[in-house]
Design a protein around this motif. Sequence first.
Motif, PDB file in Angstrom:
ATOM      1  N   LEU A  13       0.802  -1.216   0.000  1.00 39.36           N
ATOM      2  CA  LEU A  13       0.000   0.000   0.000  1.00 39.36           C
ATOM      3  C   LEU A  13       0.836   1.268   0.000  1.00 39.36           C
ATOM      4  O   LEU A  13       0.471   2.251  -0.609  1.00 39.36           O
ATOM      5  CB  LEU A  13      -0.933  -0.017   1.215  1.00 39.36           C
ATOM      6  CG  LEU A  13      -1.942   1.101   1.337  1.00 39.36           C
ATOM      7  CD1 LEU A  13      -2.897   1.079   0.149  1.00 39.36           C
ATOM      8  CD2 LEU A  13      -2.723   0.967   2.617  1.00 39.36           C
ATOM      9  N   PHE A  14       1.964   1.258   0.662  1.00 35.75           N
ATOM     10  CA  PHE A  14       2.731   2.477   0.837  1.00 35.75           C
ATOM     11  C   PHE A  14       3.983   2.531  -0.036  1.00 35.75           C
ATOM     12  O   PHE A  14       4.931   3.232   0.289  1.00 35.75           O
ATOM     13  CB  PHE A  14       3.128   2.643   2.306  1.00 35.75           C
ATOM     14  CG  PHE A  14       1.945   2.656   3.234  1.00 35.75           C
ATOM     15  CD1 PHE A  14       0.853   3.472   2.988  1.00 35.75           C
ATOM     16  CD2 PHE A  14       1.903   1.846   4.352  1.00 35.75           C
ATOM     17  CE1 PHE A  14      -0.240   3.498   3.833  1.00 35.75           C
ATOM     18  CE2 PHE A  14       0.822   1.855   5.206  1.00 35.75           C
ATOM     19  CZ  PHE A  14      -0.258   2.687   4.946  1.00 35.75           C
ATOM     20  N   VAL A  15       4.005   1.808  -1.137  1.00 41.14           N
ATOM     21  CA  VAL A  15       5.155   1.807  -2.042  1.00 41.14           C
ATOM     22  C   VAL A  15       4.717   2.327  -3.395  1.00 41.14           C
ATOM     23  O   VAL A  15       3.673   1.952  -3.923  1.00 41.14           O
ATOM     24  CB  VAL A  15       5.736   0.381  -2.202  1.00 41.14           C
ATOM     25  CG1 VAL A  15       6.853   0.370  -3.231  1.00 41.14           C
ATOM     26  CG2 VAL A  15       6.234  -0.145  -0.872  1.00 41.14           C
ATOM     27  N   LYS A  16       5.504   3.236  -3.950  1.00 40.53           N
ATOM     28  CA  LYS A  16       5.273   3.681  -5.324  1.00 40.53           C
ATOM     29  C   LYS A  16       6.562   3.463  -6.098  1.00 40.53           C
ATOM     30  O   LYS A  16       7.650   3.403  -5.514  1.00 40.53           O
ATOM     31  CB  LYS A  16       4.827   5.138  -5.369  1.00 40.53           C
ATOM     32  CG  LYS A  16       5.865   6.136  -4.908  1.00 40.53           C
ATOM     33  CD  LYS A  16       5.326   7.549  -4.984  1.00 40.53           C
ATOM     34  CE  LYS A  16       6.359   8.534  -4.459  1.00 40.53           C
ATOM     35  NZ  LYS A  16       5.858   9.893  -4.466  1.00 40.53           N
ATOM     36  N   THR A  17       6.438   3.303  -7.383  1.00 40.95           N
ATOM     37  CA  THR A  17       7.605   3.063  -8.215  1.00 40.95           C
ATOM     38  C   THR A  17       7.976   4.359  -8.918  1.00 40.95           C
ATOM     39  O   THR A  17       7.166   4.949  -9.629  1.00 40.95           O
ATOM     40  CB  THR A  17       7.323   1.961  -9.246  1.00 40.95           C
ATOM     41  OG1 THR A  17       6.890   0.798  -8.537  1.00 40.95           O
ATOM     42  CG2 THR A  17       8.559   1.633 -10.045  1.00 40.95           C
ATOM     43  N   ARG A  36       1.272   8.842   1.409  1.00 39.29           N
ATOM     44  CA  ARG A  36       0.209   7.851   1.604  1.00 39.29           C
ATOM     45  C   ARG A  36       0.131   7.394   3.053  1.00 39.29           C
ATOM     46  O   ARG A  36      -0.958   7.155   3.577  1.00 39.29           O
ATOM     47  CB  ARG A  36       0.431   6.636   0.709  1.00 39.29           C
ATOM     48  CG  ARG A  36       0.029   6.852  -0.712  1.00 39.29           C
ATOM     49  CD  ARG A  36       0.111   5.556  -1.472  1.00 39.29           C
ATOM     50  NE  ARG A  36      -0.080   5.788  -2.888  1.00 39.29           N
ATOM     51  CZ  ARG A  36       0.171   4.909  -3.822  1.00 39.29           C
ATOM     52  NH1 ARG A  36       0.638   3.712  -3.491  1.00 39.29           N
ATOM     53  NH2 ARG A  36      -0.032   5.187  -5.084  1.00 39.29           N
ATOM     54  N   ILE A  37       1.274   7.251   3.688  1.00 41.78           N
ATOM     55  CA  ILE A  37       1.285   6.846   5.097  1.00 41.78           C
ATOM     56  C   ILE A  37       0.621   7.925   5.947  1.00 41.78           C
ATOM     57  O   ILE A  37      -0.224   7.639   6.793  1.00 41.78           O
ATOM     58  CB  ILE A  37       2.727   6.563   5.582  1.00 41.78           C
ATOM     59  CG1 ILE A  37       3.295   5.338   4.857  1.00 41.78           C
ATOM     60  CG2 ILE A  37       2.755   6.353   7.090  1.00 41.78           C
ATOM     61  CD1 ILE A  37       4.775   5.103   5.101  1.00 41.78           C
ATOM     62  N   ALA A  38       0.991   9.182   5.695  1.00 40.74           N
ATOM     63  CA  ALA A  38       0.406  10.295   6.456  1.00 40.74           C
ATOM     64  C   ALA A  38      -1.100  10.376   6.230  1.00 40.74           C
ATOM     65  O   ALA A  38      -1.873  10.575   7.170  1.00 40.74           O
ATOM     66  CB  ALA A  38       1.077  11.602   6.060  1.00 40.74           C
ATOM     67  N   ARG A  39      -1.536  10.192   4.987  1.00 39.68           N
ATOM     68  CA  ARG A  39      -2.976  10.247   4.682  1.00 39.68           C
ATOM     69  C   ARG A  39      -3.708   9.090   5.355  1.00 39.68           C
ATOM     70  O   ARG A  39      -4.797   9.268   5.909  1.00 39.68           O
ATOM     71  CB  ARG A  39      -3.197  10.206   3.177  1.00 39.68           C
ATOM     72  CG  ARG A  39      -4.663  10.265   2.793  1.00 39.68           C
ATOM     73  CD  ARG A  39      -4.831  10.602   1.329  1.00 39.68           C
ATOM     74  NE  ARG A  39      -6.190  10.430   0.875  1.00 39.68           N
ATOM     75  CZ  ARG A  39      -7.168  11.301   1.037  1.00 39.68           C
ATOM     76  NH1 ARG A  39      -6.930  12.425   1.689  1.00 39.68           N
ATOM     77  NH2 ARG A  39      -8.379  11.069   0.574  1.00 39.68           N
ATOM     78  N   ALA A  40      -3.128   7.896   5.346  1.00 40.11           N
ATOM     79  CA  ALA A  40      -3.758   6.747   5.992  1.00 40.11           C
ATOM     80  C   ALA A  40      -3.919   6.991   7.487  1.00 40.11           C
ATOM     81  O   ALA A  40      -4.959   6.675   8.066  1.00 40.11           O
ATOM     82  CB  ALA A  40      -2.938   5.489   5.739  1.00 40.11           C
ATOM     83  N   ARG A  41      -2.915   7.577   8.106  1.00 35.15           N
ATOM     84  CA  ARG A  41      -3.008   7.876   9.541  1.00 35.15           C
ATOM     85  C   ARG A  41      -4.065   8.948   9.808  1.00 35.15           C
ATOM     86  O   ARG A  41      -4.772   8.908  10.808  1.00 35.15           O
ATOM     87  CB  ARG A  41      -1.664   8.316  10.087  1.00 35.15           C
ATOM     88  CG  ARG A  41      -0.671   7.173  10.144  1.00 35.15           C
ATOM     89  CD  ARG A  41       0.391   7.365  11.191  1.00 35.15           C
ATOM     90  NE  ARG A  41       1.400   6.323  11.114  1.00 35.15           N
ATOM     91  CZ  ARG A  41       1.278   5.132  11.675  1.00 35.15           C
ATOM     92  NH1 ARG A  41       0.192   4.821  12.335  1.00 35.15           N
ATOM     93  NH2 ARG A  41       2.243   4.233  11.571  1.00 35.15           N
TER      94      ARG A  41
END
Length: 139
Positions: A109-113, A124-129
């Motif tokens: 979920l928190f990986v982009k290429t 994404r991690i900040a938004r999920a939190r």
Amino acid sequence: MVVVSDAGILSAANLIALEDAGFKFIVGSRMVKATDDLQELFDTKGNRFAKGQIVESKRVMGAGAKGRERRVINQWSARRFVRDNWNIDLMEPRSMDIAEVTSQMRKALFVKTTGNSPVVDEGRIARARMLAGLKALQE
């Protein structure tokens, strides 16, 4: 008889077909698709919620003339907040391992290429939190 496509059972086109046939429905929505008005709420009032607090908004589903305004209901739960953060805490190290190539690349979920290399997406991690504890329903 209502004909729906198999392109995604809950696609905007299928929901419109159901509505045109006279059906009423409530659809659960993933928080990753949270509406921009939630961001507005976070910017003005922060992301602290009272137990069971409900935030209502409107969202247009579908494009152009086929677009329909839907009511979106977001509810916050302390129990869901704890579970969501627990899951984020589990996924974050796995994402870092994938980005550092110490773990095999798989969907995380928190990986982009970026280019050819995987990178941890801190946004994404900040938004999920920020969205932890919220559940959305659309009507």
